[in-house]
Design an enzyme around this catalytic site. Sequence first.
Site, PDB file in Angstrom:
ATOM      1  N   HIS A 114     -13.117  26.185  13.314  1.00  0.00           N
ATOM      2  CA  HIS A 114     -11.728  26.380  12.850  1.00  0.00           C
ATOM      3  C   HIS A 114     -11.364  27.862  12.800  1.00  0.00           C
ATOM      4  CE1 HIS A 114     -11.977  22.166  11.443  1.00  0.00           C
ATOM      5  NE2 HIS A 114     -13.192  22.525  11.067  1.00  0.00           N
ATOM      6  N   SER A 126      -1.944  51.996  26.829  1.00  0.00           N
ATOM      7  CA  SER A 126      -0.522  51.780  26.569  1.00  0.00           C
ATOM      8  C   SER A 126       0.256  53.024  26.957  1.00  0.00           C
ATOM      9  CB  SER A 126      -0.322  51.480  25.086  1.00  0.00           C
ATOM     10  OG  SER A 126       0.990  51.797  24.691  1.00  0.00           O
ATOM     11  N   LYS A 136      -4.386  52.952  22.093  1.00  0.00           N
ATOM     12  CA  LYS A 136      -4.641  51.576  22.508  1.00  0.00           C
ATOM     13  C   LYS A 136      -5.655  51.428  23.636  1.00  0.00           C
ATOM     14  CE  LYS A 136      -1.695  48.406  21.799  1.00  0.00           C
ATOM     15  NZ  LYS A 136      -1.988  47.086  21.300  1.00  0.00           N
ATOM     16  N   GLU A 160      -6.768  38.909  29.481  1.00  0.00           N
ATOM     17  CA  GLU A 160      -5.468  38.268  29.216  1.00  0.00           C
ATOM     18  C   GLU A 160      -4.866  37.707  30.498  1.00  0.00           C
ATOM     19  OE1 GLU A 160      -3.556  40.774  25.494  1.00  0.00           O
ATOM     20  OE2 GLU A 160      -3.640  41.704  27.444  1.00  0.00           O
TER      21      GLU A 160
END
Length: 459
Positions: A154, A275, A281, A288
Amino acid sequence: MKLWQGRFEEPTAKDADDFNDSLPFDKKLWREDITASVAHARMLGKCGIISAEESDGICGGLEAIYADIEAGNIEIKDAEDIHSFVENELVARIGDTGKKLHTARSRNDQVATDFRMYVRRSNDDVMAALKEIITSLTDKAESGLKYVMPGYTHLRKAQPMCAGHFFNAYAEMFMRDLDRFAAARKRMNVMPLGSGALAGTSYPIDRNMTATLLDFDRPCENSLDGVSDRDFVAEYAFNASMAMMHLSRLCEDIILYSAEEFGYFEIPDAYSTGSSIMPQKKNPDIPELMRGKTGRVYGHLMAILTTLKGIPLAYDKDLQEDKEGFFDAEKQIISCLKIMAELIDNMQLRGNRMKKAAEGDFACATDVADYLAKKGVPFRTAHEVTGRIVRWCIAENRTLQNMAIEEFQSFDEHFDIDICETVRAKNCAEARTSYGGASPKSVKENIRSLKKRLARYDD
Ligand code: ARG
């Protein structure tokens, strides 16, 4: 020149040609088309359907075309499809003898054969890429043997495990994919050539000979099925979808576990991006994007299944739609598997972060309950006692690891001094020695078994 011009008075409209032509995408099949044609021509000669000189002339011409395309001497263009291109080129080179190549053959059994050979080769490429990623994962599992990390259910911390267990879990998934691609290969390795347009042929052909020349296990047994069967494309698309789903789950875990909040993995710089505005970043664009591409591979599976569902026997032009989606699915699955193998190879494991996380948030609570149960306390009672300990720790801002023996004993008299060692994450992981469990010992066993199963695919 169209292969079917004779019947028509008027030429086809330009827009109809553009709509109908498959050359822009099926030119990828040129190797298979020429190779299958050479086998067909050899068989025609051997069976006396054309003369030996004619057979030799055709094969020589085809081989020269193959060499010229390979060398970039000729461009594949100005034809309806790859089959027309090769035949036109052959006739242009060797004259009327070239016109005999299409004896006892139709483009229907020709394209079914070419495409099967292409998909079969691609299937082999996927299998090679799967072998690579399984090796990367078992290697990473080996380097994870010395680390403990939290396992989740979970997406809440559940129990500590040896970090290698995580990588082996994905190796198991890709092993099933490998098995699936291998099984599909067997099923697809049946040759449609010789089915003719749909009903076979009246020429005395030898289909076993062409099947052997083209490395098929056997010729198909029903010509009607032979020309219209594209199960192999759907199966490939399903197998690719399943492997993409596994990749996508792995991507999600890597994205999560490399986030600042977790910090278990460090994605290599070479597979990260930055970024344009936020200088700090380090973004996981590569996993992704892979997660995103999974959707389009599923799309190709739906597309081929839907294309096939209403087609009356035997060949219908709808079947030309089998190729473009396949070519894209092939590109995605192979590139994603290869890039992920590299990413895994170069990904760092952050042992301290994983260990800290594995000890935090009461991930060792099951082991406290098991400790009591092993001393004779019924497990349900032990669970309840441990639950109270956890509640007390939360209220007192304490951890299982900084509890004194007396504190444990105030909850249950069965606790002894060794409980303080039992609640170390490393010991919790090491204790899970059951077959298939998360102890380093079991994980080592798992690695050994994965390697053995992988070796079965060595040729
Ligand atoms: N381009 C066609 C395809 O990919 C080749 C077969 C054409 N056959 C036909 N009967 N029109 O399916």
